[in-house]
Design a protein around this motif. Structure first.
Motif, PDB file in Angstrom:
ATOM      1  N   LYS A  60      13.082  22.554 -52.378  1.00 62.18           N
ATOM      2  CA  LYS A  60      13.289  21.425 -51.469  1.00 62.18           C
ATOM      3  C   LYS A  60      14.534  20.640 -51.883  1.00 62.18           C
ATOM      4  N   HIS A  61      14.706  20.392 -53.178  1.00 63.57           N
ATOM      5  CA  HIS A  61      15.893  19.683 -53.666  1.00 63.57           C
ATOM      6  C   HIS A  61      17.163  20.500 -53.404  1.00 63.57           C
ATOM      7  N   PHE A  62      17.070  21.808 -53.618  1.00 61.00           N
ATOM      8  CA  PHE A  62      18.214  22.681 -53.347  1.00 61.00           C
ATOM      9  C   PHE A  62      18.601  22.622 -51.870  1.00 61.00           C
ATOM     10  N   MET A  63      17.608  22.709 -50.995  1.00 65.24           N
ATOM     11  CA  MET A  63      17.874  22.656 -49.555  1.00 65.24           C
ATOM     12  C   MET A  63      18.445  21.300 -49.144  1.00 65.24           C
ATOM     13  N   ASN A  64      17.979  20.225 -49.743  1.00 62.97           N
ATOM     14  CA  ASN A  64      18.518  18.898 -49.433  1.00 62.97           C
ATOM     15  C   ASN A  64      20.004  18.814 -49.776  1.00 62.97           C
ATOM     16  N   ARG A  65      20.372  19.300 -50.967  1.00 61.05           N
ATOM     17  CA  ARG A  65      21.783  19.276 -51.370  1.00 61.05           C
ATOM     18  C   ARG A  65      22.621  20.175 -50.458  1.00 61.05           C
ATOM     19  N   LEU A  66      22.123  21.369 -50.215  1.00 61.41           N
ATOM     20  CA  LEU A  66      22.833  22.304 -49.344  1.00 61.41           C
ATOM     21  C   LEU A  66      23.009  21.720 -47.946  1.00 61.41           C
ATOM     22  N   PHE A  67      21.965  21.137 -47.426  1.00 58.16           N
ATOM     23  CA  PHE A  67      22.002  20.550 -46.095  1.00 58.16           C
ATOM     24  C   PHE A  67      22.981  19.371 -46.053  1.00 58.16           C
ATOM     25  N   LEU A  68      22.992  18.553 -47.090  1.00 62.86           N
ATOM     26  CA  LEU A  68      23.897  17.404 -47.142  1.00 62.86           C
ATOM     27  C   LEU A  68      25.351  17.865 -47.140  1.00 62.86           C
ATOM     28  N   PHE A  69      25.708  18.801 -48.016  1.00 61.67           N
ATOM     29  CA  PHE A  69      27.091  19.271 -48.082  1.00 61.67           C
ATOM     30  C   PHE A  69      27.503  19.994 -46.799  1.00 61.67           C
ATOM     31  N   THR A  70      26.613  20.780 -46.249  1.00 55.08           N
ATOM     32  CA  THR A  70      26.915  21.470 -44.994  1.00 55.08           C
ATOM     33  C   THR A  70      27.115  20.465 -43.862  1.00 55.08           C
ATOM     34  N   SER A  71      26.282  19.449 -43.809  1.00 56.67           N
ATOM     35  CA  SER A  71      26.398  18.425 -42.760  1.00 56.67           C
ATOM     36  C   SER A  71      27.707  17.656 -42.883  1.00 56.67           C
ATOM     37  N   GLY A 128      27.764  12.936 -32.307  1.00 62.15           N
ATOM     38  CA  GLY A 128      26.412  12.453 -32.001  1.00 62.15           C
ATOM     39  C   GLY A 128      25.484  13.599 -31.623  1.00 62.15           C
ATOM     40  N   PHE A 129      26.003  14.530 -30.837  1.00 63.20           N
ATOM     41  CA  PHE A 129      25.215  15.712 -30.478  1.00 63.20           C
ATOM     42  C   PHE A 129      24.870  16.508 -31.730  1.00 63.20           C
ATOM     43  N   SER A 130      25.849  16.704 -32.597  1.00 60.70           N
ATOM     44  CA  SER A 130      25.604  17.449 -33.842  1.00 60.70           C
ATOM     45  C   SER A 130      24.628  16.722 -34.739  1.00 60.70           C
ATOM     46  N   PHE A 131      24.737  15.405 -34.803  1.00 59.84           N
ATOM     47  CA  PHE A 131      23.800  14.629 -35.613  1.00 59.84           C
ATOM     48  C   PHE A 131      22.376  14.828 -35.109  1.00 59.84           C
ATOM     49  N   THR A 132      22.209  14.867 -33.797  1.00 59.58           N
ATOM     50  CA  THR A 132      20.891  15.102 -33.217  1.00 59.58           C
ATOM     51  C   THR A 132      20.361  16.481 -33.606  1.00 59.58           C
ATOM     52  N   VAL A 133      21.206  17.499 -33.465  1.00 58.29           N
ATOM     53  CA  VAL A 133      20.800  18.859 -33.833  1.00 58.29           C
ATOM     54  C   VAL A 133      20.495  18.937 -35.326  1.00 58.29           C
ATOM     55  N   LEU A 134      21.353  18.349 -36.150  1.00 59.67           N
ATOM     56  CA  LEU A 134      21.123  18.352 -37.593  1.00 59.67           C
ATOM     57  C   LEU A 134      19.816  17.657 -37.950  1.00 59.67           C
ATOM     58  N   SER A 135      19.503  16.584 -37.269  1.00 62.82           N
ATOM     59  CA  SER A 135      18.251  15.863 -37.523  1.00 62.82           C
ATOM     60  C   SER A 135      17.041  16.733 -37.208  1.00 62.82           C
ATOM     61  N   VAL A 136      17.084  17.438 -36.084  1.00 62.92           N
ATOM     62  CA  VAL A 136      15.978  18.326 -35.708  1.00 62.92           C
ATOM     63  C   VAL A 136      15.822  19.450 -36.735  1.00 62.92           C
ATOM     64  N   VAL A 137      16.936  20.028 -37.168  1.00 56.50           N
ATOM     65  CA  VAL A 137      16.885  21.097 -38.165  1.00 56.50           C
ATOM     66  C   VAL A 137      16.339  20.559 -39.487  1.00 56.50           C
ATOM     67  N   TYR A 138      16.798  19.381 -39.907  1.00 54.27           N
ATOM     68  CA  TYR A 138      16.334  18.802 -41.166  1.00 54.27           C
ATOM     69  C   TYR A 138      14.827  18.514 -41.125  1.00 54.27           C
ATOM     70  N   ILE A 139      14.372  17.949 -40.032  1.00 58.59           N
ATOM     71  CA  ILE A 139      12.932  17.671 -39.893  1.00 58.59           C
ATOM     72  C   ILE A 139      12.146  18.979 -39.941  1.00 58.59           C
ATOM     73  N   SER A 140      12.668  20.024 -39.309  1.00 57.29           N
ATOM     74  CA  SER A 140      11.992  21.331 -39.339  1.00 57.29           C
ATOM     75  C   SER A 140      11.923  21.879 -40.758  1.00 57.29           C
ATOM     76  N   ILE A 141      12.995  21.742 -41.511  1.00 55.22           N
ATOM     77  CA  ILE A 141      13.006  22.221 -42.899  1.00 55.22           C
ATOM     78  C   ILE A 141      11.984  21.449 -43.736  1.00 55.22           C
ATOM     79  N   MET A 142      11.929  20.133 -43.560  1.00 46.28           N
ATOM     80  CA  MET A 142      10.974  19.322 -44.339  1.00 46.28           C
ATOM     81  C   MET A 142       9.534  19.670 -43.958  1.00 46.28           C
TER      82      MET A 142
END
Length: 143
Positions: free
Chosen positions: A68-79, A25-39
Protein backbone atom coordinates in the motif's frame (compact mmCIF):
# COMPACT_ATOMS: atom_id res chain seq x y z
CA UNK A 1 10.53 16.82 -31.54
CA UNK A 2 11.76 20.39 -31.84
CA UNK A 3 9.61 23.03 -30.21
CA UNK A 4 9.37 26.37 -32.01
CA UNK A 5 10.67 29.44 -30.23
CA UNK A 6 7.84 31.44 -28.82
CA UNK A 7 7.86 34.96 -27.50
CA UNK A 8 4.54 34.70 -25.71
CA UNK A 9 3.04 31.46 -24.47
CA UNK A 10 -0.21 32.90 -23.21
CA UNK A 11 -1.75 34.54 -26.27
CA UNK A 12 -5.28 34.37 -24.90
CA UNK A 13 -4.81 33.71 -21.17
CA UNK A 14 -8.53 33.32 -20.43
CA UNK A 15 -8.96 30.53 -22.97
CA UNK A 16 -5.58 28.89 -22.45
CA UNK A 17 -5.70 28.80 -18.65
CA UNK A 18 -9.29 27.57 -18.81
CA UNK A 19 -8.26 24.86 -21.26
CA UNK A 20 -5.36 23.74 -19.05
CA UNK A 21 -7.57 23.75 -15.93
CA UNK A 22 -10.22 21.72 -17.76
CA UNK A 23 -7.86 18.95 -18.85
CA UNK A 24 -6.08 18.83 -15.49
CA UNK A 25 -9.45 18.84 -13.69
CA UNK A 26 -10.60 15.91 -15.81
CA UNK A 27 -7.36 14.06 -15.04
CA UNK A 28 -7.68 14.84 -11.35
CA UNK A 29 -11.15 13.28 -11.41
CA UNK A 30 -9.88 10.16 -13.17
CA UNK A 31 -6.88 9.94 -10.83
CA UNK A 32 -9.18 10.23 -7.82
CA UNK A 33 -11.37 7.36 -9.04
CA UNK A 34 -8.30 5.19 -9.70
CA UNK A 35 -6.81 6.03 -6.29
CA UNK A 36 -10.05 5.21 -4.48
CA UNK A 37 -10.21 1.91 -6.40
CA UNK A 38 -6.65 1.04 -5.37
CA UNK A 39 -7.38 1.82 -1.70
CA UNK A 40 -10.54 -0.31 -1.82
CA UNK A 41 -8.43 -3.13 -3.28
CA UNK A 42 -6.07 -3.01 -0.29
CA UNK A 43 -8.98 -2.70 2.16
CA UNK A 44 -10.55 -5.79 0.60
CA UNK A 45 -7.39 -7.83 1.22
CA UNK A 46 -7.05 -6.48 4.76
CA UNK A 47 -10.64 -7.54 5.52
CA UNK A 48 -9.96 -10.94 3.92
CA UNK A 49 -6.95 -11.43 6.22
CA UNK A 50 -9.02 -10.54 9.27
CA UNK A 51 -11.79 -12.90 8.12
CA UNK A 52 -9.22 -15.70 7.92
CA UNK A 53 -8.34 -15.02 11.56
CA UNK A 54 -4.82 -13.63 11.04
CA UNK A 55 -3.50 -11.58 13.97
CA UNK A 56 -2.71 -7.91 13.45
CA UNK A 57 1.04 -8.75 13.54
CA UNK A 58 0.79 -11.43 10.84
CA UNK A 59 3.21 -11.11 7.92
CA UNK A 60 0.22 -10.94 5.55
CA UNK A 61 -0.77 -7.53 6.97
CA UNK A 62 2.82 -6.30 6.90
CA UNK A 63 3.01 -7.27 3.24
CA UNK A 64 -0.30 -5.55 2.41
CA UNK A 65 0.82 -2.41 4.27
CA UNK A 66 4.20 -2.30 2.50
CA UNK A 67 2.49 -2.73 -0.88
CA UNK A 68 0.00 0.00 0.00
CA UNK A 69 2.85 2.41 0.85
CA UNK A 70 4.64 1.49 -2.38
CA UNK A 71 1.48 2.12 -4.42
CA UNK A 72 0.92 5.46 -2.68
CA UNK A 73 4.43 6.66 -3.58
CA UNK A 74 4.15 5.33 -7.12
CA UNK A 75 0.74 6.91 -7.56
CA UNK A 76 1.96 10.26 -6.19
CA UNK A 77 4.99 10.46 -8.50
CA UNK A 78 2.98 9.29 -11.51
CA UNK A 79 0.25 11.85 -10.78
CA UNK A 80 2.77 14.69 -10.44
CA UNK A 81 4.42 13.70 -13.73
CA UNK A 82 1.03 13.50 -15.45
CA UNK A 83 -0.07 16.93 -14.21
CA UNK A 84 3.21 18.54 -15.31
CA UNK A 85 2.90 16.86 -18.71
CA UNK A 86 -0.69 18.05 -19.08
CA UNK A 87 0.16 21.64 -18.24
CA UNK A 88 2.95 21.69 -20.83
CA UNK A 89 0.82 19.85 -23.41
CA UNK A 90 -2.16 22.11 -22.69
CA UNK A 91 -0.06 25.22 -23.11
CA UNK A 92 1.46 24.09 -26.41
CA UNK A 93 -1.81 22.68 -27.77
CA UNK A 94 -3.85 25.75 -26.83
CA UNK A 95 -1.15 27.92 -28.41
CA UNK A 96 -1.76 26.13 -31.72
CA UNK A 97 -5.43 27.10 -31.43
CA UNK A 98 -5.04 30.67 -30.15
CA UNK A 99 -2.08 31.60 -32.34
CA UNK A 100 -3.93 31.55 -35.67
CA UNK A 101 -6.94 33.35 -34.24
CA UNK A 102 -4.73 36.04 -32.72
CA UNK A 103 -2.78 36.38 -35.98
CA UNK A 104 -6.03 36.78 -37.91
CA UNK A 105 -7.25 39.40 -35.44
CA UNK A 106 -4.03 41.41 -35.75
CA UNK A 107 -4.07 41.00 -39.53
CA UNK A 108 -7.62 42.35 -39.76
CA UNK A 109 -6.93 45.17 -37.32
CA UNK A 110 -3.98 46.34 -39.44
CA UNK A 111 -5.53 45.97 -42.91
CA UNK A 112 -7.43 48.53 -44.90
CA UNK A 113 -10.31 46.65 -46.57
CA UNK A 114 -10.09 48.82 -49.69
CA UNK A 115 -6.34 48.30 -49.99
CA UNK A 116 -6.02 44.57 -49.30
CA UNK A 117 -2.62 43.42 -50.60
CA UNK A 118 -1.23 40.73 -48.32
CA UNK A 119 -2.52 37.24 -47.79
CA UNK A 120 -3.07 35.70 -44.39
CA UNK A 121 -0.92 32.66 -43.57
CA UNK A 122 -0.55 30.43 -40.54
CA UNK A 123 2.26 28.10 -39.49
CA UNK A 124 2.07 24.54 -40.81
CA UNK A 125 1.59 23.18 -37.29
CA UNK A 126 -1.28 25.55 -36.44
CA UNK A 127 -4.91 24.63 -36.54
CA UNK A 128 -7.42 26.43 -38.74
CA UNK A 129 -5.10 26.73 -41.76
CA UNK A 130 -8.19 26.28 -43.92
CA UNK A 131 -9.59 29.45 -42.31
CA UNK A 132 -6.69 31.49 -43.72
CA UNK A 133 -7.21 29.95 -47.16
CA UNK A 134 -10.95 30.68 -47.09
CA UNK A 135 -10.33 34.21 -45.90
CA UNK A 136 -7.78 34.85 -48.69
CA UNK A 137 -10.20 33.49 -51.33
CA UNK A 138 -12.96 35.71 -49.93
CA UNK A 139 -10.76 38.81 -50.10
CA UNK A 140 -9.66 38.03 -53.68
CA UNK A 141 -13.34 37.69 -54.74
CA UNK A 142 -14.11 41.11 -53.25
CA UNK A 143 -11.72 42.84 -55.66
Amino acid sequence: MVFPKRKTYLINPRFQIGFILTITGFSFTVLSVVYISIMRFFDHYTKSGKALGFSDKHIFFEFILSQKHFMNRLFLFTSIFLIIFEVIFGLLYSHRICGPLQKMKLFLDNQNPDDFQESLTFRKTDYFSELADSFNRFMRRRK
